[in-house]
Design a protein around this motif. Sequence first.
Motif, short mmCIF file in Angstrom:
data_model
loop_
_atom_site.label_atom_id
_atom_site.label_comp_id
_atom_site.label_asym_id
_atom_site.label_seq_id
_atom_site.Cartn_x
_atom_site.Cartn_y
_atom_site.Cartn_z
N ALA A 21 0.82 -1.21 0.00
CA ALA A 21 0.00 0.00 0.00
C ALA A 21 0.86 1.27 0.00
O ALA A 21 0.35 2.37 -0.10
CB ALA A 21 -0.93 0.00 1.22
N GLY A 22 2.18 1.11 0.15
CA GLY A 22 3.06 2.27 0.14
C GLY A 22 3.08 3.02 1.46
O GLY A 22 3.44 4.17 1.52
N HIS A 23 2.73 2.36 2.55
CA HIS A 23 2.67 3.01 3.86
C HIS A 23 3.64 2.36 4.82
O HIS A 23 3.25 1.83 5.84
CB HIS A 23 1.26 2.92 4.44
CG HIS A 23 0.23 3.61 3.62
ND1 HIS A 23 0.16 4.98 3.52
CD2 HIS A 23 -0.75 3.14 2.83
CE1 HIS A 23 -0.83 5.33 2.73
NE2 HIS A 23 -1.39 4.23 2.28
N VAL A 24 4.92 2.38 4.51
CA VAL A 24 5.91 1.76 5.37
C VAL A 24 6.35 2.80 6.39
O VAL A 24 6.81 3.88 6.03
CB VAL A 24 7.11 1.25 4.56
CG1 VAL A 24 8.16 0.68 5.49
CG2 VAL A 24 6.65 0.22 3.55
N LEU A 25 6.20 2.48 7.65
CA LEU A 25 6.62 3.37 8.72
C LEU A 25 7.65 2.66 9.59
O LEU A 25 7.43 1.52 9.99
CB LEU A 25 5.44 3.75 9.62
CG LEU A 25 4.40 4.68 9.04
CD1 LEU A 25 3.29 4.89 10.05
CD2 LEU A 25 5.00 6.01 8.66
N ALA A 26 8.72 3.33 9.88
CA ALA A 26 9.69 2.76 10.79
C ALA A 26 9.19 2.90 12.23
O ALA A 26 9.53 2.10 13.07
CB ALA A 26 11.03 3.46 10.63
N ASP A 27 8.35 3.90 12.48
CA ASP A 27 7.85 4.20 13.81
C ASP A 27 8.98 4.25 14.84
O ASP A 27 8.91 3.62 15.88
CB ASP A 27 6.76 3.20 14.22
CG ASP A 27 5.53 3.91 14.76
OD1 ASP A 27 5.48 5.16 14.70
OD2 ASP A 27 4.63 3.23 15.23
N GLU A 28 10.01 5.00 14.49
CA GLU A 28 11.15 5.09 15.38
C GLU A 28 11.76 6.48 15.39
O GLU A 28 11.53 7.29 14.49
CB GLU A 28 12.22 4.08 14.98
CG GLU A 28 12.89 4.39 13.67
CD GLU A 28 14.00 3.40 13.32
OE1 GLU A 28 14.95 3.83 12.67
OE2 GLU A 28 13.91 2.23 13.70
N ILE A 29 12.53 6.69 16.42
CA ILE A 29 13.32 7.90 16.58
C ILE A 29 14.74 7.37 16.82
O ILE A 29 14.94 6.56 17.72
CB ILE A 29 12.86 8.72 17.79
CG1 ILE A 29 11.36 9.03 17.70
CG2 ILE A 29 13.67 10.00 17.91
CD1 ILE A 29 10.76 9.48 19.01
N HIS A 132 13.90 15.60 11.05
CA HIS A 132 15.22 15.57 11.67
C HIS A 132 15.37 16.80 12.56
O HIS A 132 14.87 17.88 12.22
CB HIS A 132 16.29 15.58 10.55
CG HIS A 132 17.67 15.53 11.06
ND1 HIS A 132 18.45 16.65 11.16
CD2 HIS A 132 18.43 14.50 11.51
CE1 HIS A 132 19.64 16.30 11.65
NE2 HIS A 132 19.64 15.00 11.87
N ILE A 133 16.08 16.60 13.67
CA ILE A 133 16.33 17.74 14.55
C ILE A 133 17.72 17.60 15.17
O ILE A 133 18.13 16.50 15.55
CB ILE A 133 15.24 17.88 15.63
CG1 ILE A 133 15.31 19.22 16.32
CG2 ILE A 133 15.25 16.74 16.61
CD1 ILE A 133 14.05 19.62 17.04
N SER A 158 16.66 11.60 13.90
CA SER A 158 15.67 11.55 12.83
C SER A 158 14.48 10.76 13.35
O SER A 158 14.63 9.88 14.21
CB SER A 158 16.25 10.86 11.60
OG SER A 158 17.29 11.61 11.06
N PHE A 159 13.31 11.07 12.81
CA PHE A 159 12.11 10.34 13.22
C PHE A 159 11.24 10.07 12.01
O PHE A 159 11.25 10.82 11.04
CB PHE A 159 11.33 11.10 14.30
CG PHE A 159 10.96 12.51 13.92
CD1 PHE A 159 9.79 12.79 13.23
CD2 PHE A 159 11.81 13.56 14.24
CE1 PHE A 159 9.46 14.10 12.89
CE2 PHE A 159 11.50 14.86 13.90
CZ PHE A 159 10.32 15.13 13.22
#
Length: 167
Positions: A21-29, A132-133, A158-159
């Motif tokens: 579906a093109g919705h890959v999230l790492a869900d990470e910081i 990114h911060i 990065s998040f």
Amino acid sequence: MINQQRLMSCALLMGGLMLAAGHVLADEISGTLGGEPKQWHVITHADGSTANFSELMPGMTDVTIQGHREQEFATQGTLSISFMVMDGEANSAVVTYFPESSILPHYGTEDEVPIELELLDIDGDTGRAKGHITASLTHVTSMSEGHDHSDTMDIDVSFDVALAREE
């Protein structure tokens, strides 16, 4: 053993569906804190997530991304990034790191710092933030003493996280 196999199969299937579906999230910081590599986890729970947003008024959204060292809620080791989005633009953020199991002492930005927001996509009750911060955090022993500029810690993270609407 069968339950573990089912869970793994389900996780792989869901991962494949999300990829398709093109919705890959790492869900990470992830990044560095005080020069050391670190990674934090977003905690999802029955009432929402530690990565969330709330619409203050049309065109004004408040976003908070809170990462935990383990995949469970604990104050010690938590990183918090908060920023306001106005008409699709986020210019600055507040960053706080809690090295102990209480909110004080902690390290934080004294003023808002620049944030690079690569993506902010909010659709109904869900969203995604990627960015990114980089900042220098100063030590805060107590609210009455303020920031101690002789004790600092640099952060470069990065998040890429899923966001849940918070009312």
